[in-house]
Design a protein around this motif. Structure first.
Motif, PDB file in Angstrom:
ATOM      1  N   LEU A  27       0.771  -1.231  -0.052  1.00  0.00           N
ATOM      2  CA  LEU A  27       0.130  -0.076   0.009  1.00  0.00           C
ATOM      3  C   LEU A  27       0.889   1.254   0.038  1.00  0.00           C
ATOM      4  O   LEU A  27       0.474   2.363  -0.456  1.00  0.00           O
ATOM      5  N   GLY A  28       1.944   1.319   0.665  1.00  0.00           N
ATOM      6  CA  GLY A  28       2.980   2.146   0.724  1.00  0.00           C
ATOM      7  C   GLY A  28       2.872   3.128   1.750  1.00  0.00           C
ATOM      8  O   GLY A  28       3.977   3.935   1.994  1.00  0.00           O
ATOM      9  N   SER A  29       2.003   2.800   2.738  1.00  0.00           N
ATOM     10  CA  SER A  29       1.971   3.594   4.070  1.00  0.00           C
ATOM     11  C   SER A  29       1.114   2.673   4.986  1.00  0.00           C
ATOM     12  O   SER A  29       0.348   1.823   4.686  1.00  0.00           O
ATOM     13  N   TYR A 139      -6.127   5.588   5.821  1.00  0.00           N
ATOM     14  CA  TYR A 139      -4.567   6.105   4.999  1.00  0.00           C
ATOM     15  C   TYR A 139      -5.158   6.681   3.956  1.00  0.00           C
ATOM     16  O   TYR A 139      -4.440   7.654   3.478  1.00  0.00           O
ATOM     17  N   LYS A 140      -6.141   6.566   3.492  1.00  0.00           N
ATOM     18  CA  LYS A 140      -6.878   7.508   2.241  1.00  0.00           C
ATOM     19  C   LYS A 140      -7.145   8.961   2.890  1.00  0.00           C
ATOM     20  O   LYS A 140      -6.722   9.748   2.279  1.00  0.00           O
ATOM     21  N   ASN A 144      -3.178   8.648   1.241  1.00  0.00           N
ATOM     22  CA  ASN A 144      -2.507   7.597   0.312  1.00  0.00           C
ATOM     23  C   ASN A 144      -3.708   7.394  -1.027  1.00  0.00           C
ATOM     24  O   ASN A 144      -4.740   6.774  -0.705  1.00  0.00           O
ATOM     25  N   ARG A 145      -3.088   7.549  -2.109  1.00  0.00           N
ATOM     26  CA  ARG A 145      -4.211   7.672  -3.151  1.00  0.00           C
ATOM     27  C   ARG A 145      -4.539   6.058  -3.508  1.00  0.00           C
ATOM     28  O   ARG A 145      -5.571   5.735  -4.412  1.00  0.00           O
ATOM     29  N   TYR A 146      -3.782   5.023  -3.025  1.00  0.00           N
ATOM     30  CA  TYR A 146      -3.757   3.767  -3.641  1.00  0.00           C
ATOM     31  C   TYR A 146      -4.815   3.188  -2.860  1.00  0.00           C
ATOM     32  O   TYR A 146      -5.442   2.101  -3.356  1.00  0.00           O
TER      33      TYR A 146
END
Length: 206
Positions: A27-29, A139-140, A144-146
């Motif tokens: 997810l990256g974060s 996280y959105k 976090n755009r993913y």
């Protein structure tokens, strides 16, 4: 001997506090232990069971609490890992069950959750996914755009209409609203303001 086995079991459960949920790497974060995930999943499972009304809420909570316990031995395999790694979860379950005075109960819980055939297991599996959806929304909201790309796949895993309705509510709710929605002067002064002073009572005896 049984008490020594239970001590070992409790230490093994503690390993989940140090076992990361590995999907956040992709997810990256974000970061979350399996123990953290299991706790919120159990809370969600209880809520789902009470809302459903016709299931054993205690059973749902137990399924949620125990569903990821094998990861103390296997680690958390995310969807990328599972393309290439075949974990022997049943062996991990059987090896632990053989040491426990309630080993048959433990084996039955994991089997019921994996099979997903009972109403309680379906709600426990939905609670597992709703916990992930909550994390994605958190996280959105932090940028976090993913998370938007992951959300539809998590929703497609949900089995009950109740869980799908909750997922929609979660996705539409700012994750900070539970504590930061009143706009009061608390956030300025850090204390509750006293009520406005009343005029002093008259002392006129005439």
């Amino acid at each position: 001997m049984a008490k020594r086995a239970l001590a070992n079991f409790f230490f093994e459960v503690g390993m989940l506090k140090r076992t990361p949920r590995s999907g956040f790497q992709f997810l990256g974060s974000g970061a979350e232990s399996v123990a953290e995930h299991s706790f919120r999943t159990a809370t969600i499972g209880y809520a789902l069971a009470r809302l459903a009304g016709d299931v054993d809420a205690g059973r749902v909570v137990l399924l949620c609490l125990f569903h990821d316990l094998p990861e103390a031995r296997l680690g958390d395999l995310n969807y990328v890992n599972k393309k290439y790694v075949q974990a022997d979860e049943q062996r991990a379950v059987d090896d632990l069950a053989a040491t426990l005075p309630f080993g048959d109960d433990y084996r039955a819980l994991l089997g019921e959750f994996s099979a997903g055939q009972t109403a309680e297991a379906c709600l426990a599996q939905d609670a597992d996914q709703l916990e992930m959806i909550l994390a994605l929304k958190e996280y959105k909201d932090l940028g976090n755009r993913y998370a938007d790309a992951w959300y539809p796949f998590a929703v497609r895993r949900l089995q009950t209409e109740l869980a799908r309705e909750l997922a929609e509510a979660i996705w539409e709710t700012d994750s900070s609203l539970w504590w930061f929605d009143d706009g009061s002067d608390w956030w300025v002064h850090g204390r509750r303001q006293p009520p406005e002073s009343l005029p002093p009572a008259s002392t006129d005896q005439g």
